[in-house]
Every structure is written in structure tokens, then in C-alpha cells.
Design a protein around this motif. Structure first.
Motif, PDB file in Angstrom:
ATOM      1  N   VAL A   1     -33.062 -28.619  62.225  1.00 49.52           N
ATOM      2  CA  VAL A   1     -32.680 -27.235  62.018  1.00 49.52           C
ATOM      3  C   VAL A   1     -33.715 -26.187  61.787  1.00 49.52           C
ATOM      4  O   VAL A   1     -34.742 -26.712  61.163  1.00 49.52           O
ATOM      5  CB  VAL A   1     -31.602 -27.178  60.977  1.00 49.52           C
ATOM      6  CG1 VAL A   1     -30.240 -27.742  61.193  1.00 49.52           C
ATOM      7  CG2 VAL A   1     -31.944 -27.501  59.598  1.00 49.52           C
TER       8      VAL A   1
ATOM      9  N   LEU B   1     -24.003 -24.719  56.870  1.00 48.82           N
ATOM     10  CA  LEU B   1     -24.270 -25.821  57.580  1.00 48.82           C
ATOM     11  C   LEU B   1     -25.329 -26.453  57.249  1.00 48.82           C
ATOM     12  O   LEU B   1     -25.864 -27.710  57.214  1.00 48.82           O
ATOM     13  CB  LEU B   1     -24.094 -25.659  59.024  1.00 48.82           C
ATOM     14  CG  LEU B   1     -24.100 -26.868  59.847  1.00 48.82           C
ATOM     15  CD1 LEU B   1     -23.444 -27.921  59.810  1.00 48.82           C
ATOM     16  CD2 LEU B   1     -24.209 -26.349  61.386  1.00 48.82           C
ATOM     17  N   ALA B   2     -26.604 -25.660  57.150  1.00 43.92           N
ATOM     18  CA  ALA B   2     -27.981 -26.205  56.707  1.00 43.92           C
ATOM     19  C   ALA B   2     -28.009 -26.854  55.328  1.00 43.92           C
ATOM     20  O   ALA B   2     -28.592 -27.689  55.310  1.00 43.92           O
ATOM     21  CB  ALA B   2     -28.927 -24.911  56.838  1.00 43.92           C
TER      22      ALA B   2
ATOM     23  N   ARG C   1     -19.799 -18.746  64.675  1.00 42.66           N
ATOM     24  CA  ARG C   1     -20.542 -18.989  65.993  1.00 42.66           C
ATOM     25  C   ARG C   1     -22.154 -19.216  65.389  1.00 42.66           C
ATOM     26  O   ARG C   1     -22.740 -20.018  65.787  1.00 42.66           O
ATOM     27  CB  ARG C   1     -20.660 -17.662  66.800  1.00 42.66           C
ATOM     28  CG  ARG C   1     -21.270 -17.826  68.023  1.00 42.66           C
ATOM     29  CD  ARG C   1     -21.272 -19.105  68.817  1.00 42.66           C
ATOM     30  NE  ARG C   1     -19.765 -19.030  69.431  1.00 42.66           N
ATOM     31  CZ  ARG C   1     -19.287 -18.493  70.461  1.00 42.66           C
ATOM     32  NH1 ARG C   1     -20.086 -17.858  71.246  1.00 42.66           N
ATOM     33  NH2 ARG C   1     -17.889 -18.621  70.717  1.00 42.66           N
ATOM     34  N   PRO C   2     -22.557 -18.626  64.291  1.00 42.75           N
ATOM     35  CA  PRO C   2     -23.811 -18.932  64.055  1.00 42.75           C
ATOM     36  C   PRO C   2     -23.926 -20.342  63.515  1.00 42.75           C
ATOM     37  O   PRO C   2     -25.213 -21.186  63.890  1.00 42.75           O
ATOM     38  CB  PRO C   2     -24.292 -17.866  63.065  1.00 42.75           C
ATOM     39  CG  PRO C   2     -23.205 -16.864  62.964  1.00 42.75           C
ATOM     40  CD  PRO C   2     -22.142 -17.322  63.699  1.00 42.75           C
ATOM     41  N   ALA C   3     -23.054 -20.740  62.957  1.00 44.47           N
ATOM     42  CA  ALA C   3     -23.072 -22.342  62.511  1.00 44.47           C
ATOM     43  C   ALA C   3     -23.209 -23.083  63.794  1.00 44.47           C
ATOM     44  O   ALA C   3     -23.788 -24.108  63.735  1.00 44.47           O
ATOM     45  CB  ALA C   3     -21.856 -22.514  61.509  1.00 44.47           C
ATOM     46  N   GLU C   4     -22.252 -22.879  64.622  1.00 45.03           N
ATOM     47  CA  GLU C   4     -22.070 -23.578  65.776  1.00 45.03           C
ATOM     48  C   GLU C   4     -23.525 -23.813  66.556  1.00 45.03           C
ATOM     49  O   GLU C   4     -23.973 -24.808  66.896  1.00 45.03           O
ATOM     50  CB  GLU C   4     -21.143 -22.989  66.947  1.00 45.03           C
ATOM     51  CG  GLU C   4     -19.614 -23.334  66.430  1.00 45.03           C
ATOM     52  CD  GLU C   4     -18.793 -22.554  67.435  1.00 45.03           C
ATOM     53  OE1 GLU C   4     -19.264 -21.763  68.298  1.00 45.03           O
ATOM     54  OE2 GLU C   4     -17.649 -22.810  67.446  1.00 45.03           O
ATOM     55  N   GLU C   5     -24.353 -22.824  66.713  1.00 50.83           N
ATOM     56  CA  GLU C   5     -25.354 -22.415  67.295  1.00 50.83           C
ATOM     57  C   GLU C   5     -26.400 -23.351  66.654  1.00 50.83           C
ATOM     58  O   GLU C   5     -27.126 -23.988  66.988  1.00 50.83           O
ATOM     59  CB  GLU C   5     -26.032 -21.276  67.374  1.00 50.83           C
ATOM     60  CG  GLU C   5     -24.974 -20.677  68.229  1.00 50.83           C
ATOM     61  CD  GLU C   5     -25.656 -18.991  68.477  1.00 50.83           C
ATOM     62  OE1 GLU C   5     -26.225 -18.645  67.616  1.00 50.83           O
ATOM     63  OE2 GLU C   5     -24.909 -18.269  69.318  1.00 50.83           O
ATOM     64  N   MET C   6     -26.332 -23.589  65.180  1.00 48.39           N
ATOM     65  CA  MET C   6     -27.302 -24.413  64.568  1.00 48.39           C
ATOM     66  C   MET C   6     -26.884 -26.047  64.767  1.00 48.39           C
ATOM     67  O   MET C   6     -27.733 -26.734  64.837  1.00 48.39           O
ATOM     68  CB  MET C   6     -27.306 -24.038  63.081  1.00 48.39           C
ATOM     69  CG  MET C   6     -28.157 -25.105  62.190  1.00 48.39           C
ATOM     70  SD  MET C   6     -27.976 -24.467  60.354  1.00 48.39           S
ATOM     71  CE  MET C   6     -29.118 -23.126  60.485  1.00 48.39           C
ATOM     72  N   LEU C   7     -25.881 -26.184  64.765  1.00 49.04           N
ATOM     73  CA  LEU C   7     -25.150 -27.451  64.808  1.00 49.04           C
ATOM     74  C   LEU C   7     -25.648 -28.076  66.409  1.00 49.04           C
ATOM     75  O   LEU C   7     -25.770 -29.301  66.608  1.00 49.04           O
ATOM     76  CB  LEU C   7     -23.662 -27.555  64.970  1.00 49.04           C
ATOM     77  CG  LEU C   7     -22.976 -29.045  64.656  1.00 49.04           C
ATOM     78  CD1 LEU C   7     -23.588 -29.792  63.500  1.00 49.04           C
ATOM     79  CD2 LEU C   7     -21.415 -29.031  64.883  1.00 49.04           C
TER      80      LEU C   7
ATOM     81  N   HIS D   1     -21.166 -19.855  57.490  1.00 47.82           N
ATOM     82  CA  HIS D   1     -22.643 -19.322  57.700  1.00 47.82           C
ATOM     83  C   HIS D   1     -23.456 -20.353  58.189  1.00 47.82           C
ATOM     84  O   HIS D   1     -23.256 -21.214  57.939  1.00 47.82           O
ATOM     85  CB  HIS D   1     -22.978 -18.401  56.512  1.00 47.82           C
ATOM     86  CG  HIS D   1     -22.038 -17.380  55.832  1.00 47.82           C
ATOM     87  ND1 HIS D   1     -21.980 -16.041  56.496  1.00 47.82           N
ATOM     88  CD2 HIS D   1     -21.092 -17.294  55.084  1.00 47.82           C
ATOM     89  CE1 HIS D   1     -21.095 -15.292  55.759  1.00 47.82           C
ATOM     90  NE2 HIS D   1     -20.547 -15.939  54.998  1.00 47.82           N
ATOM     91  N   ALA D   2     -24.667 -19.848  58.866  1.00 49.21           N
ATOM     92  CA  ALA D   2     -25.311 -20.936  59.171  1.00 49.21           C
ATOM     93  C   ALA D   2     -26.010 -21.699  57.934  1.00 49.21           C
ATOM     94  O   ALA D   2     -26.371 -22.906  57.941  1.00 49.21           O
ATOM     95  CB  ALA D   2     -26.800 -20.438  60.205  1.00 49.21           C
TER      96      ALA D   2
END
Length: 366
Positions: free
Chosen positions: A149, A111-112, A134-140, A107-108
């Protein structure tokens, strides 16, 4: 929040490897062996000269500028030292390293939590980075490029994005399947290193170093016997060293010599070419049950009593690389080398057979 004294991971699933204290109740011999496996500096690494030179240049340039180095991606098969290199990068830069993995970041918000706890210049190591959600990749993407972020507060039309500034840091990603990385993520790494399999001479150097650190007596012939059966992989070489050491202590004189190495590796089903029980089972099934193939992966896996993923990821890469197996559009097939290794006579048309070039009706004479 830093890691507690028991070495437990943080609530976000990552942990600060530099602050980790191994449980004093653990096995002292295992701790001593594990400590010997990982070199601490680039100069201590045997093999991978191209990667060492490239990495040394990137780190030295960053040190002279006084800034964190570019984000780095380490790719290559398992067991070649990607995690070790990440720890060496942090050691060379004299900064902390935080370790997590792609499967742990689903989950994003996960990563946050990790990113918001990073200190300036810290190294974030993400193992199996291609398996991030995928949501975590986009945040990264945003974090790697702009060091910030956007934290979403609320839901629906009333949701608000709050930008969170991050101190400069370096992401070190490791992957065994770089082709699965999305192009936007792959392009954000300023330096990419591909680790190749090690020649037997480099593995022998690694094993010699480890026997010295472990205070294990060895001979050159014993070390060379282990390195030649280690499939070009330091992780496998070190694992075999442990087994040979055990055999030498129980059945021998405590010396890792040629006789101990051969006897121990025979006991643990590792033959002279580095093939183990599963490898030989796959070749036996191909040659004896399916006449050399081609045969589908699922059928082959059922024949050896394993899952298809196990055959495909554990056994097949080495068999294909060494020329024992051929992947064809119709399935897997045994090569001439496989038949010879098993001591069997290959049928006509086996991949790798010499085609007739004399006066007979060979296709080159038509």
C-alpha cells in the motif's frame, strides 16, 4: 496489535476472530447455541455441494504449494453462510482470521491500519464488501495484487507516497449484491462462489445436527416442519428452531415435535409456506387495497407501514422467488399464487392465470 481479552475490537474496527474470548458474564445458553450454529470444517457443512468441492480444491492446492490461496469472493442472499465459510477457510488453512465490514472502512487510512497489522498467510474477511468507500477500494486493488500500500504523508504539493510492503495474505469478501462491486475489484478475486438457497432436506440435516449439539430432543416430523418453513435459509431455520425449542419447553414436554413446531410457528406468525407477518401484509395490500396491482414500491410500503427499503430487501425477494409477486415496469403486482394463498378470487388478467385455449375468443384462437 491483537485483540484484548475482553473481546473488544481493535482501533481500526476489525477484530481477530481466532483470538476472541467471549465475555464470561454472557448468557451461557446463547454462547452454546451460537457455537453450534457454525460448522468448523468443510466436511461439516450440509448443502452447497458445488461450492464445497470448488473450495476444497482451491484450499488443498494452496496447502500443497505452501502459499496463501487466491482471494475469494462469496456472494448470495443473506443468511446462507458466507461468514461461516470465511471462518472455515481460516480453520482449514490453520491461520488467523481478521474480520471487518465494508461500512466500517470509509477512509483509506482505515484500511491501511488493518492491512499493516496482518500477519503472513492471514485471512482478511470483509463483509458487505460492496459498501466500502471508493478511496479504500482503490487502495485494496493494489494490496490484493501487489501486496503493498502507498501511505500518503503530508498534504498538497509536499505530499509524499511511502510504499509499505505487506506479507502475502488472502482477502475473503462477502456480498449480497455482487453487481454493485466495481469491475476492477471483482476481477482481483481468483475464486468466486455463489451460494444458493438450501433445499428443505439440507436444512433438516442442519437442524438435526444443531439439536444434537444443543442436547435438544426432537422428532423427524418436527424438524421437517421447521425446515419447510425456513425459506431455504439456515439463519432463519436456526432462529425458528430456537423459538420452537422455547415453546416446547414452556408449553410442551421439551421435545421439538410436530405439534410443538406447528403451534410455535403459528404463534410467531410463520405460515405453512414460510410467509411471515410482513409478507402477508404485502400480499394483503396488493390484493385487497390495490386489486392486485401494479402499484409502486413507495405506495406499497406506506400501505403496510414499513420503509420502502424494508419491503424491497426483506419481503420482496422471497415473494418474487416463490412466485407470489411480479415486478413489472409499472410496479409490483400480485400473481395467481398470491390470491390463492389468501383464499381470494383473482380478477381476470392476473399473472399466472390460465389463458383460454378452447373455442372461445382467446388470443391463441384468433
Amino acid at each position: 496489535m491483537s485483540e484484548n481479552l475482553s473481546g473488544a475490537p481493535e482501533g481500526d474496527g476489525s477484530y481477530d476472530a481466532t483470538a476472541r474470548i467471549i465475555d464470561p458474564g454472557g448468557d451461557a445458553e446463547d454462547r452454546r447455541f451460537d457455537a453450534a450454529l457454525r460448522p468448523r470444517r468443510l466436511a461439516d457443512i450440509a448443502g452447497q455441494p458445488r461450492v464445497k468441492d470448488q473450495l476444497s480444491l482451491v484450499l488443498e492446492a494452496a496447502r500443497r504449494r505452501g502459499v496463501p490461496p487466491d482471494h475469494m469472493l462469496m456472494s448470495g442472499p443473506p443468511g446462507l453462510g458466507k461468514t461461516t465459510l470465511a471462518m472455515i477457510i481460516a480453520a482449514e488453512l490453520e491461520v488467523p482470521i481478521r474480520i471487518t465490514s465494508g461500512p466500517a472502512i470509509q477512509h483509506a487510512g482505515d484500511l491501511a491500519a488493518i492491512l499493516s497489522s496482518l500477519a503472513e498467510g492471514e485471512v482478511l474477511f470483509v463483509d458487505e464488501i460492496h459498501r466500502m468507500a471508493r478511496p479504500a477500494e482503490e487502495m485494496l486493488y493494489l494490496a490484493m495484487e501487489d501486496f503493498r500500500v502507498d501511505v500518503i504523508v503530508g498534504k498538497g504539493p509536499g505530499a509524499t507516497a511511502i510504499p509499505l510492503e505487506l506479507p502475502p495474505f488472502t482477502v475473503v469478501g462477502a456480498t449480497t449484491r455482487s453487481g454493485l462491486l466495481p469491475a476492477p475489484l471483482r476481477d482481483r478475486f481468483g475464486f468466486t462462489a455463489h451460494l444458493d438457497y438450501y433445499p428443505a432436506s439440507d436444512l433438516a440435516q442442519i437442524l438435526t445436527r444443531n439439536t444434537v449439539l444443543l442436547d435438544v430432543d426432537s422428532t423427524r416430523q418436527g424438524i421437517e416442519e421447521i425446515s419447510g418453513r425456513s425459506r431455504g435459509t439456515p439463519r432463519i431455520a436456526n432462529r425458528l428452531l430456537r423459538r420452537v425449542r422455547d415453546y416446547a419447553q414452556v408449553h410442551g414436554e421439551g421435545v421439538v415435535d410436530l405439534s410443538a413446531a406447528r403451534a410455535a410457528l403459528e404463534l410467531f406468525d410463520v405460515d405453512a409456506r414460510g410467509l411471515d407477518r410482513l409478507d402477508r401484509a404485502v400480499l394483503e395490500a396488493l390484493c385487497r387495497r390495490f386489486d392486485g396491482g401494479p402499484v409502486g414500491l413507495s405506495t406499497l410500503a406506506v400501505a403496510v407501514g414499513e420503509e420502502p427499503d424494508t419491503v424491497e430487501t426483506v419481503s420482496e425477494p422471497y415473494l418474487v422467488r416463490e412466485g407470489y409477486m411480479v415486478r413489472t415496469p409499472r410496479g409490483r403486482a400480485a400473481s395467481m399464487m398470491a390470491w390463492e394463498h389468501l383464499g381470494l378470487v383473482a380478477p381476470p388478467g392476473t399473472p399466472g392465470q390460465q389463458l383460454p385455449l378452447g373455442d372461445g375468443p382467446g388470443r391463441f384462437n384468433q
